[in-house]
Design a protein around this motif. Structure first.
Motif, PDB file in Angstrom:
ATOM      1  N   VAL A  96      24.199  53.731 -59.083  1.00 20.89           N
ATOM      2  CA  VAL A  96      23.844  52.337 -58.578  1.00 20.89           C
ATOM      3  C   VAL A  96      25.173  51.553 -58.296  1.00 20.89           C
ATOM      4  O   VAL A  96      25.076  50.965 -57.096  1.00 20.89           O
ATOM      5  CB  VAL A  96      23.248  51.754 -59.914  1.00 20.89           C
ATOM      6  CG1 VAL A  96      23.424  49.945 -59.825  1.00 20.89           C
ATOM      7  CG2 VAL A  96      21.794  52.120 -60.227  1.00 20.89           C
ATOM      8  N   LEU A  97      26.414  51.819 -58.684  1.00 17.84           N
ATOM      9  CA  LEU A  97      27.712  51.084 -58.362  1.00 17.84           C
ATOM     10  C   LEU A  97      27.839  51.517 -56.820  1.00 17.84           C
ATOM     11  O   LEU A  97      28.316  50.729 -56.074  1.00 17.84           O
ATOM     12  CB  LEU A  97      28.728  51.690 -59.438  1.00 17.84           C
ATOM     13  CG  LEU A  97      28.726  50.860 -60.533  1.00 17.84           C
ATOM     14  CD1 LEU A  97      29.855  51.459 -61.554  1.00 17.84           C
ATOM     15  CD2 LEU A  97      29.071  49.372 -60.461  1.00 17.84           C
ATOM     16  N   ASN A  98      27.711  52.935 -56.564  1.00 18.40           N
ATOM     17  CA  ASN A  98      28.106  53.193 -55.287  1.00 18.40           C
ATOM     18  C   ASN A  98      27.209  53.126 -54.328  1.00 18.40           C
ATOM     19  O   ASN A  98      27.491  52.907 -53.163  1.00 18.40           O
ATOM     20  CB  ASN A  98      28.172  54.993 -55.486  1.00 18.40           C
ATOM     21  CG  ASN A  98      29.512  55.402 -55.873  1.00 18.40           C
ATOM     22  OD1 ASN A  98      30.512  55.083 -55.362  1.00 18.40           O
ATOM     23  ND2 ASN A  98      29.598  55.941 -57.009  1.00 18.40           N
ATOM     24  N   LEU A  99      25.589  52.980 -54.743  1.00 18.16           N
ATOM     25  CA  LEU A  99      24.941  52.720 -53.543  1.00 18.16           C
ATOM     26  C   LEU A  99      24.602  51.355 -53.186  1.00 18.16           C
ATOM     27  O   LEU A  99      24.071  51.081 -52.266  1.00 18.16           O
ATOM     28  CB  LEU A  99      23.615  53.430 -53.830  1.00 18.16           C
ATOM     29  CG  LEU A  99      23.881  54.996 -53.959  1.00 18.16           C
ATOM     30  CD1 LEU A  99      22.374  55.638 -54.387  1.00 18.16           C
ATOM     31  CD2 LEU A  99      24.067  55.486 -52.608  1.00 18.16           C
ATOM     32  N   PHE A 100      24.518  50.704 -54.433  1.00 10.84           N
ATOM     33  CA  PHE A 100      24.037  49.049 -54.090  1.00 10.84           C
ATOM     34  C   PHE A 100      25.141  48.020 -54.428  1.00 10.84           C
ATOM     35  O   PHE A 100      24.963  46.955 -54.219  1.00 10.84           O
ATOM     36  CB  PHE A 100      22.710  48.905 -55.360  1.00 10.84           C
ATOM     37  CG  PHE A 100      21.857  49.952 -55.141  1.00 10.84           C
ATOM     38  CD1 PHE A 100      21.033  49.896 -53.760  1.00 10.84           C
ATOM     39  CD2 PHE A 100      21.625  50.848 -55.996  1.00 10.84           C
ATOM     40  CE1 PHE A 100      20.025  50.740 -53.430  1.00 10.84           C
ATOM     41  CE2 PHE A 100      20.473  51.672 -55.592  1.00 10.84           C
ATOM     42  CZ  PHE A 100      19.665  51.580 -54.551  1.00 10.84           C
ATOM     43  N   SER A 101      26.295  48.370 -54.880  1.00 15.52           N
ATOM     44  CA  SER A 101      27.113  47.292 -55.306  1.00 15.52           C
ATOM     45  C   SER A 101      27.961  46.640 -53.923  1.00 15.52           C
ATOM     46  O   SER A 101      28.271  47.538 -53.172  1.00 15.52           O
ATOM     47  CB  SER A 101      28.231  47.669 -56.349  1.00 15.52           C
ATOM     48  OG  SER A 101      29.105  46.822 -56.470  1.00 15.52           O
ATOM     49  N   LYS A 102      27.978  45.511 -53.934  1.00 20.13           N
ATOM     50  CA  LYS A 102      28.512  44.662 -52.874  1.00 20.13           C
ATOM     51  C   LYS A 102      30.076  44.800 -53.165  1.00 20.13           C
ATOM     52  O   LYS A 102      30.650  44.446 -52.074  1.00 20.13           O
ATOM     53  CB  LYS A 102      28.039  43.396 -52.549  1.00 20.13           C
ATOM     54  CG  LYS A 102      26.675  43.506 -52.063  1.00 20.13           C
ATOM     55  CD  LYS A 102      26.337  43.611 -50.874  1.00 20.13           C
ATOM     56  CE  LYS A 102      24.790  43.890 -50.462  1.00 20.13           C
ATOM     57  NZ  LYS A 102      24.027  44.912 -50.196  1.00 20.13           N
ATOM     58  N   THR A 103      30.669  45.272 -54.343  1.00 19.23           N
ATOM     59  CA  THR A 103      32.065  45.112 -54.638  1.00 19.23           C
ATOM     60  C   THR A 103      32.684  46.045 -54.067  1.00 19.23           C
ATOM     61  O   THR A 103      33.958  46.145 -53.550  1.00 19.23           O
ATOM     62  CB  THR A 103      32.044  45.481 -56.097  1.00 19.23           C
ATOM     63  OG1 THR A 103      31.377  44.408 -56.676  1.00 19.23           O
ATOM     64  CG2 THR A 103      33.394  45.229 -56.471  1.00 19.23           C
ATOM     65  N   LEU A 104      32.089  47.428 -53.503  1.00 18.29           N
ATOM     66  CA  LEU A 104      32.823  48.347 -52.836  1.00 18.29           C
ATOM     67  C   LEU A 104      32.684  48.556 -51.406  1.00 18.29           C
ATOM     68  O   LEU A 104      31.380  48.046 -50.817  1.00 18.29           O
ATOM     69  CB  LEU A 104      32.394  49.921 -53.768  1.00 18.29           C
ATOM     70  CG  LEU A 104      32.542  49.928 -54.995  1.00 18.29           C
ATOM     71  CD1 LEU A 104      31.826  51.166 -55.386  1.00 18.29           C
ATOM     72  CD2 LEU A 104      33.995  49.963 -55.326  1.00 18.29           C
ATOM     73  N   PRO A 105      33.356  48.635 -50.657  1.00 16.93           N
ATOM     74  CA  PRO A 105      33.213  48.739 -49.111  1.00 16.93           C
ATOM     75  C   PRO A 105      32.409  50.096 -48.869  1.00 16.93           C
ATOM     76  O   PRO A 105      32.960  51.274 -49.566  1.00 16.93           O
ATOM     77  CB  PRO A 105      34.958  48.952 -48.715  1.00 16.93           C
ATOM     78  CG  PRO A 105      35.663  49.396 -49.824  1.00 16.93           C
ATOM     79  CD  PRO A 105      34.845  48.926 -51.052  1.00 16.93           C
ATOM     80  N   HIS A 106      31.420  50.083 -48.053  1.00 17.90           N
ATOM     81  CA  HIS A 106      30.700  51.218 -47.575  1.00 17.90           C
ATOM     82  C   HIS A 106      31.129  51.619 -46.255  1.00 17.90           C
ATOM     83  O   HIS A 106      31.359  51.096 -45.466  1.00 17.90           O
ATOM     84  CB  HIS A 106      29.231  50.962 -47.886  1.00 17.90           C
ATOM     85  CG  HIS A 106      28.977  50.750 -49.253  1.00 17.90           C
ATOM     86  ND1 HIS A 106      29.452  49.822 -50.007  1.00 17.90           N
ATOM     87  CD2 HIS A 106      27.842  51.537 -50.279  1.00 17.90           C
ATOM     88  CE1 HIS A 106      28.642  49.867 -51.314  1.00 17.90           C
ATOM     89  NE2 HIS A 106      27.890  51.014 -51.513  1.00 17.90           N
TER      90      HIS A 106
END
Length: 109
Positions: A99-109
């Motif tokens: 969830v953190l990796n796929l949906f968080s806006k906190t991390l740059p994708h």
């Protein structure tokens, strides 16, 4: 590049933790040194990751991935078994990391 450092931190921590039983309470020199080096590499790589990414999210990913990988190592190499509640708990941790990796806006994708 920051995700490469994070991956190296996770793998180094898992290797160091996996070698810990071989130290026999830190009474054996070479396994103890390998554990110290592994943790040193892990924390150094983690510190490089934290120059760019937020500590709370990165620590959650680092510890969650480490927990899941150590559970696999324990099962495969140390013949330890996990009961249903342990598997469910680890599954929830992995789900949280996803969830953190796929949906968080906190991390740059």
């Amino acid at each position: 590049m920051h995700y490469l450092y994070l991956a190296l931190a996770i793998v180094s921590e898992v290797i160091a933790t996996s070698l810990m039983p071989l130290t026999q309470g830190f009474t054996r020199l070479w396994p103890s040194l390998a554990v110290a080096v592994g943790y040193g590499v892990a924390f150094y790589c983690l510190s490089l990751t934290l120059k760019i990414l937020p500590i709370g999210v990165i620590y959650a990913i680092w510890s969650g991935a480490g927990i899941a990988l150590i559970a696999v190592v324990g099962t495969v190499f140390f013949k330890q078994s996990l009961d249903t509640p342990a598997l469910i708990g680890i599954g929830l941790i992995v789900a949280g990391v996803l969830v953190l990796n796929l949906f968080s806006k906190t991390l740059p994708h």
